[in-house]
Scaffold this active site. Sequence first.
Site: not given
Ligand code: NAP
Ligand code: G4F
Length: 364
Positions: A136, A138
Amino acid sequence: MSTTQKVALVTGITGQDGSYLAELLLEKGYQVHGVKRRASSFNTQRIDHIYQDQHETNVNFTLHYGDLTDSTNIIRIIQEVQPDEIYNLGAMSHVKVSFDSPEYVANVDGIGTLRILEAVRILKLEKKTRIYQASTSELYGGLAENKNAAGFYDENSPFYPRSPYGVAKIYGFWITKNYREAYNIYACNGILFNHESPRRGETFVTRKITMATAAIALGKQDCLYLGNLNSQRDWGHAKDYVEAMWRILQQDVAEDYVIATGVTTYIRDFVRFSFAEAGIELAFEGENENETAKIVACNNPEYQLEIGKVVVRVDPQYYRPTEVDLLIGDPSKSKKLGWEPQYDLAGLVKEMVASDLEILKRNR
Ligand code: NAP
Ligand code: G4F
């Protein structure tokens, strides 16, 4: 099953990315196995359309109960499935929540990755099984001085994670790289910047905004409360990003890749674009906790909202103990994959708002 059919195992299949990836792999002719957690209520909404198909025609989709905290379970599933490709998408993926349960996040997002890699080694699948690790942006932590000369984060930029989630994911990143170097496993990190969709979890900021846009437009919600409006994110569409994951595992040599759009946007501007998509023009005023947005025009024939009404406020409960202020990725290396995103931010916002309006209208 034909003898050449590829077999994929996806952890996190019930999540946003897991659901799009499952669709993509099925389209490509894979046999897809997914790991789902046992829950007290249904947690398969995002893949129900695939699962239901199984009873009609789709014999290529199987779910296994499992959890990344349970090594024996992971070993058994991998032994049964004998996957050609593993996509480790399972994670506690919410940055703010990771401050509340840091030990759990370390276990799932950090050690969970090790459990997958070790299972492959224990089962002597190093030559057969390719592994994708969901790393990520992050990891970079948004430190301005760590960007490259062109002002982006790339594959060589230093990491400085700013949350328990980021710290756990840095372990996942390095252990993946270490197993690649130590045991010659085809294991890669996709360093993915934020990617969103109508299937995004409802507590991530983009979906929270598009859902509130729809609810406010239809008179079901008065005001949207957000945290830090000054941070900036590089947002793409999850559907595009799962294509990149697949491509990362199809190369001759295992490497790590940044997947990003190269464009960054303030949270405040995402709010503006989202409301504009519903025909509502906003004006922001004030600063920090006192910042608000009010309606200055409403051009949708379906609903008329009061001009001057304040519909966005800041609630500091959504602030994070340490914030990642700015993310912007350099997608140059991803071009080697032949990867081109199909969506821009405008297309993403349009699809998300349309979907949330449609959901609320259906439930009206
Ligand atoms: P998500 O919608 O939160 O999905 C996470 C998945 O992981 C869900 O299927 C969840 O199951 C499962 N999970 C949680 N805890 C677990 C455990 N203990 N054992 C097995 N499975 C578990 O996340 P996403 O947005 O699809 O992201 C997919 C992956 O990419 C994650 O690893 C995330 O950290 C990474 N990532 C996401 C982003 C982004 O912007 N979306 C960016 C960079 C990296 P449940 O449905 O049961 O909760
Ligand atoms: O949507 P967010 O919660 O995503 P964040 O923290 O960027 O993380 C997501 O992206 C990562 C990749 O860079 C993934 F690895 C991670 O698993 C996840 O998918 O927040 C985005 C931004 C932050 O700066 C947060 O402080 O939005 C700001 N924000 C402002 N108000 C908020 C809110 N975020 C959330 N969730 N809720 C609010 O009310």
